[in-house]
Design a protein around this motif. Structure first.
Motif, short mmCIF file in Angstrom:
data_model
loop_
_atom_site.label_atom_id
_atom_site.label_comp_id
_atom_site.label_asym_id
_atom_site.label_seq_id
_atom_site.Cartn_x
_atom_site.Cartn_y
_atom_site.Cartn_z
N PRO A 75 0.84 -1.20 0.00
CA PRO A 75 0.00 0.00 0.00
C PRO A 75 0.89 1.25 0.00
CG PRO A 75 -0.59 -1.48 1.80
CD PRO A 75 0.68 -1.99 1.21
N MET A 76 0.27 2.40 -0.18
CA MET A 76 1.04 3.64 -0.14
C MET A 76 1.70 3.80 1.23
SD MET A 76 -1.58 6.09 -2.14
CE MET A 76 -1.17 6.45 -3.83
N ASP A 77 2.80 4.54 1.26
CA ASP A 77 3.62 4.61 2.47
C ASP A 77 2.93 5.29 3.65
OD1 ASP A 77 5.67 3.20 1.39
OD2 ASP A 77 6.94 4.93 0.98
N PHE A 78 1.89 6.07 3.42
CA PHE A 78 1.19 6.66 4.57
C PHE A 78 0.18 5.69 5.17
CE2 PHE A 78 -2.53 7.51 2.07
CZ PHE A 78 -2.06 7.91 0.83
N LEU A 79 0.06 4.50 4.60
CA LEU A 79 -0.78 3.45 5.17
C LEU A 79 0.13 2.41 5.82
CD1 LEU A 79 -3.26 3.11 2.19
CD2 LEU A 79 -3.64 4.30 4.35
N ALA A 80 0.98 2.89 6.72
CA ALA A 80 1.99 2.03 7.32
C ALA A 80 2.33 2.58 8.70
CB ALA A 80 3.23 1.99 6.44
N VAL A 81 2.91 1.71 9.52
CA VAL A 81 3.26 2.10 10.88
C VAL A 81 4.74 1.87 11.13
CG1 VAL A 81 0.94 1.55 11.70
CG2 VAL A 81 2.72 -0.19 11.84
N PHE A 82 5.30 2.62 12.09
CA PHE A 82 6.65 2.34 12.55
C PHE A 82 6.57 1.08 13.41
CE2 PHE A 82 7.69 7.17 12.74
CZ PHE A 82 7.91 7.18 11.38
N ALA A 83 7.27 0.04 13.02
CA ALA A 83 7.22 -1.21 13.78
C ALA A 83 8.61 -1.80 13.91
CB ALA A 83 6.29 -2.21 13.10
N CYS A 84 8.91 -2.30 15.12
CA CYS A 84 10.18 -3.02 15.31
C CYS A 84 10.10 -4.32 14.50
CB CYS A 84 10.41 -3.30 16.80
SG CYS A 84 9.30 -4.55 17.47
N SER A 85 11.21 -5.00 14.38
CA SER A 85 11.23 -6.19 13.53
C SER A 85 10.27 -7.27 14.03
CB SER A 85 12.65 -6.75 13.43
OG SER A 85 13.17 -7.01 14.72
N ASP A 86 10.13 -7.41 15.34
CA ASP A 86 9.23 -8.46 15.86
C ASP A 86 7.77 -8.09 15.65
OD1 ASP A 86 11.31 -10.11 16.56
OD2 ASP A 86 11.41 -9.38 18.63
N CYS A 87 7.40 -6.84 15.90
CA CYS A 87 6.02 -6.42 15.66
C CYS A 87 5.71 -6.45 14.16
CB CYS A 87 5.77 -5.02 16.22
SG CYS A 87 5.72 -4.96 18.02
N HIS A 88 6.70 -6.09 13.34
CA HIS A 88 6.52 -6.14 11.88
C HIS A 88 6.20 -7.57 11.44
CE1 HIS A 88 8.12 -4.44 7.80
NE2 HIS A 88 7.07 -5.20 7.63
N ASP A 89 6.95 -8.54 11.98
CA ASP A 89 6.68 -9.94 11.65
C ASP A 89 5.28 -10.35 12.09
OD1 ASP A 89 9.14 -10.23 10.50
OD2 ASP A 89 10.06 -11.26 12.21
N ALA A 90 4.87 -9.88 13.26
CA ALA A 90 3.53 -10.23 13.75
C ALA A 90 2.46 -9.61 12.86
CB ALA A 90 3.36 -9.76 15.19
N LEU A 91 2.65 -8.35 12.49
CA LEU A 91 1.65 -7.68 11.64
C LEU A 91 1.54 -8.36 10.28
CD1 LEU A 91 -0.32 -5.27 11.43
CD2 LEU A 91 1.56 -3.94 10.47
N ASP A 92 2.66 -8.81 9.75
CA ASP A 92 2.65 -9.50 8.46
C ASP A 92 2.36 -10.99 8.60
OD1 ASP A 92 3.15 -7.15 7.20
OD2 ASP A 92 5.22 -7.59 6.64
N ARG A 93 2.02 -11.41 9.79
CA ARG A 93 1.65 -12.80 10.11
C ARG A 93 2.77 -13.78 9.78
NH1 ARG A 93 -3.27 -11.92 11.99
NH2 ARG A 93 -4.75 -10.64 10.88
N ARG A 94 4.01 -13.34 9.98
CA ARG A 94 5.16 -14.24 9.86
C ARG A 94 5.51 -14.84 11.22
NH1 ARG A 94 7.19 -9.97 6.27
NH2 ARG A 94 8.09 -9.00 8.12
N ARG A 95 4.83 -14.37 12.25
CA ARG A 95 5.11 -14.82 13.60
C ARG A 95 3.87 -15.57 14.10
NH1 ARG A 95 8.86 -12.57 17.09
NH2 ARG A 95 8.51 -13.10 19.25
N ASN A 96 4.00 -16.85 14.26
CA ASN A 96 2.85 -17.68 14.65
C ASN A 96 2.38 -17.36 16.06
OD1 ASN A 96 2.71 -19.02 12.25
ND2 ASN A 96 3.97 -20.74 12.91
N GLY A 97 1.09 -17.25 16.19
CA GLY A 97 0.50 -17.13 17.51
C GLY A 97 0.46 -15.74 18.10
N GLU A 98 1.14 -14.78 17.49
CA GLU A 98 1.11 -13.43 18.04
C GLU A 98 -0.20 -12.77 17.64
OE1 GLU A 98 3.43 -12.31 20.10
OE2 GLU A 98 2.27 -10.51 20.45
N LEU A 99 -0.96 -12.41 18.64
CA LEU A 99 -2.27 -11.82 18.36
C LEU A 99 -2.17 -10.31 18.38
CD1 LEU A 99 -4.51 -14.12 20.57
CD2 LEU A 99 -4.10 -14.25 18.11
N TRP A 100 -2.85 -9.69 17.51
CA TRP A 100 -2.97 -8.24 17.52
C TRP A 100 -4.37 -7.90 17.05
CZ3 TRP A 100 -4.22 -6.62 12.69
CH2 TRP A 100 -3.75 -7.36 11.61
#
Ligand SMILES: [Zn+2]
Length: 125
Positions: A75-100
């Protein structure tokens, strides 16, 4: 021996017609933008339970939802958040079991937009 049309004997294939030139690949967006560069060193705005709180790992994490981008597109860059690498993985569902929840994402998006605005990266009329 050829017939009147210049074709060879029956059963022998002639040379294949040349293939049409391939279409160039769809141009991808820029790898680095002002908004993406600004994310480096910023505090994580998602702050999920898995957060590593290390600003050195912060990047711009795009919110892939609501049809804001097509397959394999960001998506366009203003539809994004500052996220650390672990939260980024969770948001992109690369991290199993992390709920958000979307409340986490909405808060993070607001904080990111405010931060980008204060850095002069977003101009609001
Ligand atoms: Zn985090």
């Amino acid at each position: 021996m050829t017939d009147l049309m210049g074709r060879g004997p029956l059963g022998l294939k002639g040379a294949k017609p040349p293939k049409p030139p391939r279409k160039p690949m769809k141009a991808s967006g820029p790898k680095t933008t002002k908004l993406r560069t600004a994310a480096k060193g910023q505090p994580c705005t998602l702050r999920l339970p898995c957060c590593n709180s290390n600003p050195e790992t912060t990047s711009l994490s795009h919110i892939r939802a609501f049809g804001w981008a097509g397959t394999a597109e960001k998506p366009m860059d203003f539809l994004a958040v500052f996220a650390c690498s672990d939260c980024h993985d969770a948001l992109d569902r690369r991290r199993n079991g992390e709920l958000w929840g979307w409340d986490d994402v909405t808060r993070a998006l607001g904080e990111t937009l405010i931060a980008q605005h204060r850095m002069g990266n977003l101009i609001v009329a």
